[in-house]
Design an enzyme around this catalytic site. Structure first.
Site, PDB file in Angstrom:
ATOM      1  N   HIS A 145       0.842  -1.206   0.000  1.00  0.00           N
ATOM      2  CA  HIS A 145       0.000   0.000   0.000  1.00  0.00           C
ATOM      3  C   HIS A 145       0.881   1.261   0.000  1.00  0.00           C
ATOM      4  O   HIS A 145       0.596   2.227  -0.702  1.00  0.00           O
ATOM      5  CB  HIS A 145      -0.883   0.029   1.243  1.00  0.00           C
ATOM      6  CG  HIS A 145      -1.864  -1.101   1.366  1.00  0.00           C
ATOM      7  ND1 HIS A 145      -1.752  -2.077   2.316  1.00  0.00           N
ATOM      8  CD2 HIS A 145      -2.983  -1.405   0.651  1.00  0.00           C
ATOM      9  CE1 HIS A 145      -2.760  -2.928   2.206  1.00  0.00           C
ATOM     10  NE2 HIS A 145      -3.522  -2.551   1.187  1.00  0.00           N
ATOM     11  N   ASP A 154      -3.642  -7.313  -7.447  1.00  0.00           N
ATOM     12  CA  ASP A 154      -5.021  -7.699  -7.779  1.00  0.00           C
ATOM     13  C   ASP A 154      -5.197  -7.447  -9.277  1.00  0.00           C
ATOM     14  O   ASP A 154      -5.851  -6.489  -9.692  1.00  0.00           O
ATOM     15  CB  ASP A 154      -5.990  -6.886  -6.936  1.00  0.00           C
ATOM     16  CG  ASP A 154      -5.813  -7.178  -5.454  1.00  0.00           C
ATOM     17  OD1 ASP A 154      -6.439  -8.111  -4.956  1.00  0.00           O
ATOM     18  OD2 ASP A 154      -4.997  -6.483  -4.805  1.00  0.00           O
ATOM     19  N   VAL A 163       4.446  -5.512  -4.551  1.00  0.00           N
ATOM     20  CA  VAL A 163       5.564  -5.492  -3.597  1.00  0.00           C
ATOM     21  C   VAL A 163       5.584  -6.835  -2.872  1.00  0.00           C
ATOM     22  O   VAL A 163       4.539  -7.334  -2.443  1.00  0.00           O
ATOM     23  CB  VAL A 163       5.420  -4.328  -2.598  1.00  0.00           C
ATOM     24  CG1 VAL A 163       6.520  -4.368  -1.547  1.00  0.00           C
ATOM     25  CG2 VAL A 163       5.444  -2.997  -3.347  1.00  0.00           C
ATOM     26  N   MET A 209       3.019  -9.294  -0.682  1.00  0.00           N
ATOM     27  CA  MET A 209       2.459  -8.710   0.543  1.00  0.00           C
ATOM     28  C   MET A 209       0.955  -8.644   0.432  1.00  0.00           C
ATOM     29  O   MET A 209       0.407  -8.352  -0.629  1.00  0.00           O
ATOM     30  CB  MET A 209       3.038  -7.322   0.759  1.00  0.00           C
ATOM     31  CG  MET A 209       4.486  -7.397   1.134  1.00  0.00           C
ATOM     32  SD  MET A 209       5.006  -5.893   1.925  1.00  0.00           S
ATOM     33  CE  MET A 209       6.706  -6.316   2.240  1.00  0.00           C
TER      34      MET A 209
END
Ligand code: AMP
Length: 282
Positions: free
Chosen positions: A40, A153, A179, A187
């Protein structure tokens, strides 16, 4: 370090964005469900690089979870998220209560584009209807210049790009690389569910994707052969496989002969945790 302004109210959030844009500033938005990790953070950093102001949204969207899924136990870590967003220099956080997004009697939904039908769409019916609905609504509340999404995604990013094109939404979509942990695990907020043994077995997903990339780089073009090679790595480690496929990256169709560029996509369960990952083959 900026202390981000926290908005709970959609109208106050929209007014802030409109004021920034009226002042000539470029605004970026990063939609999330919170429980933030370095993936994020990379999206926020990307937004900061190209924008004057960055907004993160934190909303665990109930309509994208099926009744048997992990909505109730999904990790919620607002204080840590706020601190992390402050560290990386986020200007504003939109964290609405559920009633602000879904007022009593809410009944309008977005019908997702055709690329939502396969893979996640088959395994999680209704998921992309919930995703498209909340993302369109977030774009109305945070009318930014650009929205940044993660390639983690893959199908979601494709679905959103199609929705934006089909509905002529006035926002640019920027998709950034996945990442990973140093050992290759993508992650994910859901990684916290994994026991030490499951965490080790979860590495089969990135290993299977690396094998697919290796086979294709060595000239293999049979989809069945590459998919079997992925399954051979996954099967001894994971508890079930929802899919392990090679697809065409714009349509997600799966022709028998692989043409490049292609994408390998996996969804599998390790213990009770459902993990997804993908890798471009080009
Ligand atoms: P989520 O909070 O899981 O809804 O994810 C919010 C955004 O972060 C989505 O655009 C995801 O694709 C993106 N994201 C999640 N995990 C990663 C990762 N490991 N690397 C890059 N982006 C990610």
């Amino acid at each position: 370090m900026t202390e981000p302004t926290i908005f709970r109210d959609p109208d106050a959030m929209r007014n802030w964005v409109l004021e920034r844009r009226a002042a000539g500033e470029r605004v970026g938005v990063v939609p999330t469900m919170g429980a933030l990790h370095a993936g994020h953070v990379s999206l926020i950093t990307a937004a900061r690089e190209t924008c004057d102001r960055t907004v993160a949204t934190i909303f665990v969207n109930p309509t994208q979870f099926a009744p048997h899924e992990d909505l109730a136990k999904y990790p919620r870590t607002f204080e840590q998220d706020r601190a992390r967003l402050a560290e990386v220099g986020t200007d504003a956080i939109f964290a609405p209560p559920v009633e602000a997004m879904y007022p009593a009697g809410f009944s309008t939904y977005v019908e997702p584009p055709s690329v939502a039908a396969s893979l996640e769409g088959t395994i999680r019916p209704g998921h992309f209807r919930g995703v498209c609905t909340v993302v369109l609504k977030l774009f109305q509340i945070v009318p930014a210049d650009v929205a940044v999404f993660g390639a983690k995604d893959f199908q979601q990013a494709l679905v959103i790009r199609r929705m934006v094109r089909d509905l002529a939404l006035p926002i640019e979509i920027d998709v950034r690389p996945t990442v990973r942990e140093p050992d290759g695990l993508a992650m994910s907020s859901r990684n916290v569910y994994l026991s030490p043994d499951e965490r080790r077995r979860a590495l089969a997903l990135s290993r299977a994707l690396a094998e697919a990339a290796h086979r294709v780089a060595s000239g293999e073009r049979s989809r069945t052969a590459v998919e079997q090679a992925m399954r051979a790595i996954l099967e001894p480690e994971v508890d079930s496989i929802d899919y392990a496929v090679v697809a065409e990256p714009e349509s997600l169709e799966c022709p028998a002969r692989i043409e490049l560029p292609a994408v390998a996509l996996i969804a599998a369960r390790v213990g009770s945790t459902r993990l997804i990952d993908n890798r471009r083959l080009d």
